[in-house]
Design an enzyme around this catalytic site. Structure first.
Site, PDB file in Angstrom:
ATOM      1  N   GLU A   1      -1.961  -1.999  -4.628  1.00  0.00           N
ATOM      2  CA  GLU A   1      -2.990  -0.971  -5.089  1.00  0.00           C
ATOM      3  C   GLU A   1      -2.339  -0.176  -5.502  1.00  0.00           C
ATOM      4  OE1 GLU A   1      -5.874   0.124  -1.299  1.00  0.00           O
ATOM      5  OE2 GLU A   1      -5.498   2.028  -1.689  1.00  0.00           O
TER       6      GLU A   1
ATOM      7  N   ASP B   1      -1.447   1.309   7.815  1.00  0.00           N
ATOM      8  CA  ASP B   1      -1.510   1.420   6.322  1.00  0.00           C
ATOM      9  C   ASP B   1      -0.632  -0.227   5.776  1.00  0.00           C
ATOM     10  OD1 ASP B   1      -1.132   3.967   5.587  1.00  0.00           O
ATOM     11  OD2 ASP B   1       0.036   4.076   6.887  1.00  0.00           O
TER      12      ASP B   1
ATOM     13  N   ASP C   1       0.833  -0.720   0.304  1.00  0.00           N
ATOM     14  CA  ASP C   1      -0.088   0.308   0.339  1.00  0.00           C
ATOM     15  C   ASP C   1       1.073   0.916  -0.055  1.00  0.00           C
ATOM     16  OD1 ASP C   1      -2.277   1.635   0.427  1.00  0.00           O
ATOM     17  OD2 ASP C   1      -2.171   1.357   2.307  1.00  0.00           O
TER      18      ASP C   1
END
EC number: 3.1.21.10
Length: 166
Positions: free
Chosen positions: A73, A145, A13
């Site tokens: 992502e 995160d 991420d």
């Protein structure tokens, strides 16, 4: 490289301020946690130093855990173009570390990750965290995160991109 029916997936991420990472083991539909963490950069440091830190830290995670592949992502467009640019630069450093290790990287939209993990693309962070506790019971997560990065890895495993066909 996929190890038969077992795949080690690195979920990422990316963010310039704090990049989350998570490593899982997928064996068929069974998932297990290997490691997770967060990479925070110094906001006072120059951009090249921050990007180098991200690159080096992700490369170290890859060296330590030997994933077969990675999942990241996808970038989304913020209302603030400067924020989007900084995110894109951070993603570039993270993806370059994966490229340096010759990892196959799959990119997934945030809504697809939520749908694969929770069942709906409109899930909120609390729902993702709750499902993560179900899928990886007892795991101590380094922070929000890292949670997102583990969700990306889990989604990738559920989507089956890295499984070998017999």
């Amino acid at each position: 490289m996929v190890r038969g029916a077992v795949t080690i997936i690195l979920g990422l991420d990316p963010s310039l301020s704090c990049t989350g990472w998570g490593v899982i083991r997928a064996e068929g539909s069974r998932l297990s946690h290997i490691a997770n963490g967060q990479i925070a950069t110094d906001p006072a440091a120059p951009m090249p130093a921050r990007l180098d830190m991200l690159y080096a830290a992700v490369a170290a995670v890859i060296a330590a855990h030997g994933p077969d592949c990675a999942a990241c992502e996808e970038v989304f467009v913020n209302k603030n173009p400067q924020s989007t640019l900084k995110l894109a630069q951070a993603r570039g450093a993270v993806l370059a570390a994966c490229g340096g290790a010759q990892l196959d990287v799959r990119e997934h939209a945030a809504r697809l990750v939520k749908k694969a993990v929770v069942g709906t693309g409109a899930a909120d962070k609390a729902q993702v965290q709750a499902m993560l506790r179900v899928l990886l019971p007892g795991v101590a997560v380094a922070g929000a995160d890292a949670t997102d990065a583990l969700a990306v890895a889990i989604a990738d495993a559920h989507l089956g991109h890295h499984r070998q066909i017999p």
